[in-house]
Write an enzyme that holds these catalytic residues in place. Structure first.
Site, PDB file in Angstrom:
ATOM      1  CB  ALA A 269       4.691 -19.545  29.785  1.00 38.08           C
ATOM      2  CB  CYS A 277      11.204 -24.767  12.417  1.00 40.46           C
ATOM      3  SG  CYS A 277      10.488 -25.953  11.373  1.00 40.46           S
ATOM      4  CE  LYS A 280      16.140 -26.293  10.338  1.00 44.24           C
ATOM      5  NZ  LYS A 280      16.245 -25.534   8.963  1.00 44.24           N
TER       6      LYS A 280
HETATM    7  C1  UGA Z   1       7.324 -22.785  13.243  1.00 51.81           C
HETATM    8  C2  UGA Z   1       6.660 -21.636  12.666  1.00 51.81           C
HETATM    9  O1  UGA Z   1       5.688 -21.435  13.789  1.00 51.81           O
HETATM   10  C3  UGA Z   1       6.098 -21.816  11.198  1.00 51.81           C
HETATM   11  O2  UGA Z   1       5.603 -20.527  11.011  1.00 51.81           O
HETATM   12  C4  UGA Z   1       7.235 -22.281  10.552  1.00 51.81           C
HETATM   13  O3  UGA Z   1       6.846 -22.382   8.898  1.00 51.81           O
HETATM   14  C5  UGA Z   1       8.235 -23.442  10.938  1.00 51.81           C
HETATM   15  O4  UGA Z   1       8.502 -23.427  12.271  1.00 51.81           O
HETATM   16  C6  UGA Z   1       9.083 -23.738  10.076  1.00 51.81           C
HETATM   17  O5  UGA Z   1      10.201 -23.019  10.094  1.00 51.81           O
HETATM   18  O6  UGA Z   1       9.111 -24.786   9.140  1.00 51.81           O
HETATM   19  P1  UGA Z   1       6.306 -25.653  13.978  1.00 51.81           P
HETATM   20  O7  UGA Z   1       8.090 -25.683  14.788  1.00 51.81           O
HETATM   21  O8  UGA Z   1       5.804 -26.637  13.203  1.00 51.81           O
HETATM   22  O9  UGA Z   1       6.254 -24.194  13.196  1.00 51.81           O
HETATM   23  O10 UGA Z   1       5.628 -25.360  15.371  1.00 51.81           O
HETATM   24  P2  UGA Z   1       5.133 -23.842  16.306  1.00 51.81           P
HETATM   25  O11 UGA Z   1       3.702 -24.307  16.460  1.00 51.81           O
HETATM   26  O12 UGA Z   1       5.630 -22.762  15.716  1.00 51.81           O
HETATM   27  O13 UGA Z   1       5.874 -24.409  17.518  1.00 51.81           O
HETATM   28  C7  UGA Z   1       7.082 -24.455  17.883  1.00 51.81           C
HETATM   29  C8  UGA Z   1       7.716 -24.702  19.316  1.00 51.81           C
HETATM   30  O14 UGA Z   1       7.198 -23.456  19.990  1.00 51.81           O
HETATM   31  C9  UGA Z   1       6.841 -25.956  19.970  1.00 51.81           C
HETATM   32  O15 UGA Z   1       7.884 -26.760  20.763  1.00 51.81           O
HETATM   33  C10 UGA Z   1       5.829 -25.175  20.742  1.00 51.81           C
HETATM   34  O16 UGA Z   1       5.508 -25.729  21.896  1.00 51.81           O
HETATM   35  C11 UGA Z   1       6.210 -23.881  21.180  1.00 51.81           C
HETATM   36  N1  UGA Z   1       5.287 -22.718  21.562  1.00 51.81           N
HETATM   37  C12 UGA Z   1       4.843 -22.167  20.530  1.00 51.81           C
HETATM   38  C13 UGA Z   1       5.494 -22.384  22.951  1.00 51.81           C
HETATM   39  O17 UGA Z   1       6.167 -22.931  23.717  1.00 51.81           O
HETATM   40  N2  UGA Z   1       4.388 -21.395  23.100  1.00 51.81           N
HETATM   41  C14 UGA Z   1       3.704 -20.787  22.330  1.00 51.81           C
HETATM   42  O18 UGA Z   1       3.092 -19.951  22.494  1.00 51.81           O
HETATM   43  C15 UGA Z   1       3.807 -21.308  20.968  1.00 51.81           C
END
Ligand code: UGA
Length: 448
Positions: A269, A277, A280
């Site tokens: 959380a 990503c 969008k």
């Molecule tokens: C995300 C996907 O995880 C990838 O699999 C995908 O390839 C990529 O988008 C894309 O479409 O190109 P990314 O946006 O680089 O990857 O990063 P994430 O680690 O997924 O985090 C995304 C957001 O979710 C961040 O702001 C992170 O802080 C948030 N998040 C993630 C949370 O708030 N809680 C979580 O438990 C995990």
């Protein structure tokens, strides 16, 4: 494994996906050509500097340049002519109505087609960019055929292979994906790309799934929307937990995550998801679905919960500090997540806007995103040089991004530097037991 003599791969676009894909191929000994229409970016890449921060990427890039296996060229034609497969890795930004802008995809397809017109060998074009179902078939294929005067399937191959890498762990994700998806126009194209991947991964190949083009495109949207759903879901649980004495969302997530049907990941959380990503893609899926006459209720709620989540930090600040007018608020973290310099759609931006609207004075610090923020943001923010500099004289501190560096701060640091030690832990990085006795501390998902 069958020997496969690949001359090389080319990528169009040197963003996260393109540059990481190319340098990882090079690391495995392949030749890779990269092309970017932005010549400034291309020049940086040529000089061995990735245009963004990504762990391990710079060393891979430098190694590739030294071994002369990696080339960043100013001619897309050269990249296509000297390789056997071209990955389209250009951006698909959101338009004002949430749908995706395919301009870069279409221009790339047109240019690749022109190069294919001059090529006699078989070549496979692979869309790696995130595009809504139907795009490769209805937009990329006609464009390629128009400018190459050739026939898809017969003269060249066409696939779409969604990218699942995460920023901050992009190199590792590329070498070790959970699965590889190939959406194929025809069997020959799919066979060719499967061979490319099997050669790349060798003995430890992840499962490779083959399907039609539209299914490959949909797997990507469904995966990102599901991950975003997990995040908005746990954030909703967090918001409920905050209102109940003794509840801590981290404990709840742990209890849920050990159920193998749920799984522990993406249940952290916080202040919501950002980046280039999830926001969008969730918007694009909503718009795509509405275009088909279906209201996607779950995905719409995922988006709405996320829109509000960052503002929880400002609400908590007001609860603890009172009016924020003329109060000094320190933000620790600007990047949308740790280990990246990317601030696109970051929760920090919503928080800054809201704090400024409340009349607060905002100071900010991020270990990697400072120059990006200073270059792009148009807000009157004081940029600090370190975390301690950022919290100096502050009336309130909000932890926005869970950088390792911030985790090392202890209550004494806040007590020594802040005007009034009020800490809002937006990513739940501190131990409440350690902090609560010493200063005013609140965290997302933590009941009183
Ligand atoms: C995300 C996907 O995880 C990838 O699999 C995908 O390839 C990529 O988008 C894309 O479409 O190109 P990314 O946006 O680089 O990857 O990063 P994430 O680690 O997924 O985090 C995304 C957001 O979710 C961040 O702001 C992170 O802080 C948030 N998040 C993630 C949370 O708030 N809680 C979580 O438990 C995990």
């Amino acid at each position: 494994m069958e020997f496969f003599n690949l001359r090389g791969v080319s990528v169009v676009g040197t963003g996260f996906v393109g540059l990481v894909t190319a340098t990882c191929f090079v690391d495995k000994g392949y030749v890779a050509y990269a092309y970017d229409s932005n010549h400034e970016k291309a020049e940086m890449v040529r000089s061995g500097r990735p245009p963004f921060y990504e762990p391990n990427l710079e060393s891979l890039l430098k190694k590739g340049l030294e071994r002369s296996l990696f080339k960043c060229v100013n001619s897309l034609e050269e990249a296509v002519l000297k390789t056997d497969v071209t990955f389209i890795c250009v951006g698909t930004p959101s338009k004002a109505d949430g749908s995706i802008d395919l301009t870069y995809i279409e221009t790339s397809a047109e240019e690749i087609g022109k190069a294919l017109a001059k090529k006699s060998d078989y070549h496979v074009v692979v869309v790696k960019s995130t595009v809504v179902p139907g795009t490769t078939q209805n937009r990329v294929k006609p464009q390629l055929e128009k400018s190459s005067h050739k026939v898809t399937g017969k003269d060249f191959g066409l696939c779409m292979s969604p990218e699942f890498l995460k920023e901050g762990s992009a190199v590792n994700d590329t070498f070790n994906p959970d699965r590889v998806v190939i959406g194929e126009y025809d069997k020959k194209s799919g066979d060719f790309l499967e061979k490319v991947f099997l050669n790349f991964y060798g003995e430890n190949s992840p499962p490779i799934l083959r399907m039609n083009l539209a299914s490959g495109e949909m797997v990507k949207y469904a995966s990102n929307a599901f991950l975003a759903t997990k995040i908005s879901f746990i954030n909703e649980i967090a918001n409920i937990c905050e209102r109940v004495k003794g509840l801590d969302v981290a404990e709840i997530a742990k209890g849920m995550g050990l159920d193998q049907r749920i799984g522990p990941r993406f249940l952290q959380a916080g202040l919501g998801f950002g980046g280039s990503c999830f926001p969008k893609d969730v918007k694009a899926l909503i718009s795509f679905s509405q275009g088909l006459g279906y209201e996607p209720q779950i995905v719409k709620s995922v988006f709405d919960v996320n829109e509000r989540q960052a503002i929880r930090a400002v609400e908590l600040a007001k609860q603890l500090v009172g009016s924020l007018k003329d109060k000094r608020v320190a933000l620790l973290g600007l990047a949308f997540k740790p280990d990246t310099s990317d601030i696109r759609e970051a929760p920090s931006l919503k928080i800054i806007r809201n704090l400024l609207a409340e009349g607060a004075v905002v100071a900010a610090y991020d270990p990697a995103a400072m120059s990006e923020a200073e270059a792009i943001l148009d807000y009157p923010v004081e940029y600090a040089v370190s975390s301690l500099d950022c919290i100096e004289r502050a009336d309130c501190c909000i932890v926005v991004t869970e950088w390792e560096e911030f985790k090392k701060l202890n209550p004494e640091d806040f007590l020594a530097h802040m005007q009034k030690p009020v800490v809002i832990d937006g990513r739940k990085i501190y131990d409440p037991e350690k902090f609560r006795g010493k200063l005013v501390y609140a965290a997302v998902g933590l009941g009183e």
